[in-house]
Design a protein around this motif. Structure first.
Motif, PDB file in Angstrom:
ATOM      1  N   LEU A  89      73.431  38.827  47.596  1.00 21.56           N
ATOM      2  CA  LEU A  89      74.451  37.867  48.040  1.00 21.56           C
ATOM      3  C   LEU A  89      73.821  36.504  48.326  1.00 21.56           C
ATOM      4  CD1 LEU A  89      77.285  37.036  49.132  1.00 21.56           C
ATOM      5  CD2 LEU A  89      76.564  37.927  51.347  1.00 21.56           C
ATOM      6  N   VAL A  90      72.701  36.513  49.067  1.00 17.36           N
ATOM      7  CA  VAL A  90      72.039  35.247  49.421  1.00 17.36           C
ATOM      8  C   VAL A  90      71.629  34.491  48.150  1.00 17.36           C
ATOM      9  CG1 VAL A  90      70.030  34.212  50.558  1.00 17.36           C
ATOM     10  CG2 VAL A  90      71.239  36.107  51.652  1.00 17.36           C
ATOM     11  N   ALA A 119      69.272  49.964  50.776  1.00 13.64           N
ATOM     12  CA  ALA A 119      70.220  49.554  49.732  1.00 13.64           C
ATOM     13  C   ALA A 119      71.078  48.391  50.225  1.00 13.64           C
ATOM     14  CB  ALA A 119      71.104  50.739  49.331  1.00 13.64           C
ATOM     15  N   GLY A 120      71.488  48.442  51.506  1.00 16.89           N
ATOM     16  CA  GLY A 120      72.300  47.373  52.086  1.00 16.89           C
ATOM     17  C   GLY A 120      71.528  46.069  52.168  1.00 16.89           C
ATOM     18  N   ALA A 121      70.227  46.158  52.541  1.00 18.06           N
ATOM     19  CA  ALA A 121      69.397  44.949  52.615  1.00 18.06           C
ATOM     20  C   ALA A 121      69.270  44.319  51.225  1.00 18.06           C
ATOM     21  CB  ALA A 121      68.025  45.290  53.184  1.00 18.06           C
ATOM     22  N   VAL A 177      71.319  40.599  56.668  1.00 21.06           N
ATOM     23  CA  VAL A 177      70.458  39.884  55.710  1.00 21.06           C
ATOM     24  C   VAL A 177      71.202  38.658  55.186  1.00 21.06           C
ATOM     25  CG1 VAL A 177      69.328  40.034  53.445  1.00 21.06           C
ATOM     26  CG2 VAL A 177      69.150  41.937  55.062  1.00 21.06           C
ATOM     27  N   GLY A 178      72.483  38.855  54.851  1.00 26.53           N
ATOM     28  CA  GLY A 178      73.289  37.753  54.317  1.00 26.53           C
ATOM     29  C   GLY A 178      73.431  36.615  55.306  1.00 26.53           C
ATOM     30  N   SER A 179      73.711  36.934  56.585  1.00 26.37           N
ATOM     31  CA  SER A 179      73.953  35.847  57.543  1.00 26.37           C
ATOM     32  C   SER A 179      72.676  35.066  57.830  1.00 26.37           C
ATOM     33  CB  SER A 179      74.593  36.376  58.834  1.00 26.37           C
ATOM     34  OG  SER A 179      73.818  37.397  59.391  1.00 26.37           O
TER      35      SER A 179
END
Lengths: 133, 176
Positions: free
Chosen positions: A23-24, A15-17, B51-53
Motif C-alpha cells: 500500500l505504501v 502477510a499483513g505487514a 505499516v501503512g499509517s
C-alpha cells in the motif's frame, strides 16, 4: 529450515505487514489507495451501458462513477491472479463449492450456499456503497 | 492510462498474493472473526494499517504523497456499516476477498461477486434518494483523529500502535 517462499501459509502479521508495504509503495509511486467496491459499480455500469446507454448516461451515480476499466478495476482483477499464483505455488489451491464451517452447520448443498452468498453479496455491497467504502 | 492499468494489475497481484498467504481469503477465517473465534483477519488488517499509517505519514511529512481523506458522514457510515456487516456475515467474504477466494479455488465467491453486482446496480438506483436523506445526516466533512484532537499524528500513531500491539498480545495469550 524451510524457506519463506515454500511455506504454505505465513503468519498473518507478516502477510499483513507485506500488504501494508505494498500500500505504501502504491501511494508513493502512483498515488493510489486500495479499494474494491467502486469497481463493482463501474462493472455493472458497463453491463447496463450495453443494454441502455441513454439511461446510464442520465443516472447520477454513473455520472459520478464513470463506467470504465481503470486502476482499481485492474487491482481487483489482480487480486484474483495473485491469489491463484500464491495458492498454486504453495499447493493450497483447492476447488471447493461450500466452505467447511458452512458445511458443518448447513450441509453440503450448493444451492443453499449460492442463494445466501448471493444475497449476502447484494446486501454487503449496498451497505459498503452507502458507507463510502 | 495504460501504465495506470498495469500498475493496478501488478499492485493487485502482490496484494492478492499476501492475502492468500495470510489465509485471509477463507470463509472460515472471516466468519471465525465475526464469531470472535479466530482473529487472523484482524491480525492481518491491523498490521497492514500500522505499516501503512507509519509509511504514508512519513512520506507525507517528506512532501512525497498526499492523503486521501473521505468525508465522514455519520448517517452513511453507521447505517451503511450495519447493512454491510449483515451482508458480510451472510456471504463470509468482502468485495476484494470474494475475488481472491475464487482465485484459490473457493468458487462460492462467485455467488458473492454476482450478488455484489446486483447490489451495486440497486444502489445506483437508490442513490438519488440516499443523497437527499441518509447522506445528509451528520456530515462532519474531511476529519482525522489528529485533526480533531489538535495534536501531531506522531502522537496518535504510536498510541494506536501501542493499543494494537497490546491487543495482539491478548489475542496470542487467548490463542485466538
Amino acid at each position: 529450515m524451510e524457506k519463506l517462499g515454500e511455506k504454505k501459509y505465513w503468519s498473518p502479521y507478516l502477510a499483513g505487514a507485506c500488504a501494508g508495504l505494498v500500500l505504501v509503495l502504491s501511494v508513493w509511486f502512483t498515488g493510489k489507495y486500495f479499494g474494491a467496491s467502486t469497481s463493482f459499480v463501474r462493472s455493472v455500469g458497463l453491463l447496463e451501458n450495453a443494454i441502455s446507454p441513454e439511461r446510464v448516461s442520465q443516472m447520477d451515480y454513473f455520472i459520478k462513477t464513470t463506467p470504465k476499466i481503470e486502476w482499481q478495476w485492474m487491482f481487483v482483477f489482480g487480486i484474483f491472479i495473485g491469489s491463484l499464483l500464491a495458492s498454486r505455488l504453495s499447493g493450497t489451491f483447492k476447488m471447493q463449492a461450500v466452505p467447511e464451517m458452512w458445511r458443518n452447520r448447513f450441509g453440503p448443498r450448493i444451492s443453499t450456499r449460492a442463494i445466501v452468498a448471493f444475497l449476502g453479496g447484494l446486501v454487503a455491497m449496498f451497505g459498503a456503497r452507502l458507507a463510502g467504502g | 492510462m495504460t501504465t495506470q492499468l498495469i500498475y493496478g494489475l501488478v499492485t493487485g497481484i502482490l496484494f492478492g498474493f499476501f492475502l492468500q498467504r495470510g489465509q485471509v481469503l477463507r470463509y472460515d477465517k472471516q466468519i471465525g472473526a465475526l464469531r470472535l473465534m479466530d482473529m487472523t483477519i484482524f491480525k492481518f488488517m491491523l498490521t497492514a494499517i500500522l505499516v501503512g499509517s507509519v509509511g504514508i505519514y512519513l512520506l507525507k511529512d517528506l512532501g512525497l504523497v498526499k492523503l486521501s481523506i473521505k468525508s465522514t458522514i455519520l448517517g452513511g457510515t453507521i447505517i451503511g456499516g450495519l447493512i454491510f456487516g449483515l451482508g458480510w456475515g451472510l456471504l463470509g467474504y468482502c468485495p476484494g476477498t470474494s475475488m481472491g477466494a475464487v482465485g484459490e479455488g473457493r468458487w462460492d465467491g462467485i455467488w458473492g461477486l454476482l450478488g455484489m453486482l446486483a447490489g451495486a446496480a440497486i444502489y445506483a438506483e437508490a442513490y438519488p434518494l440516499m443523497k437527499r436523506t441518509v447522506l445528509t445526516w451528520g456530515d462532519l466533512g474531511k476529519i482525522t483523529v489528529p485533526g480533531i484532537l489538535g495534536i501531531s499524528h506522531w502522537i496518535v500513531i504510536p498510541l494506536f500502535m501501542l493499543a494494537v500491539v497490546g491487543l495482539f498480545f491478548w489475542f496470542e495469550k487467548k490463542k485466538l
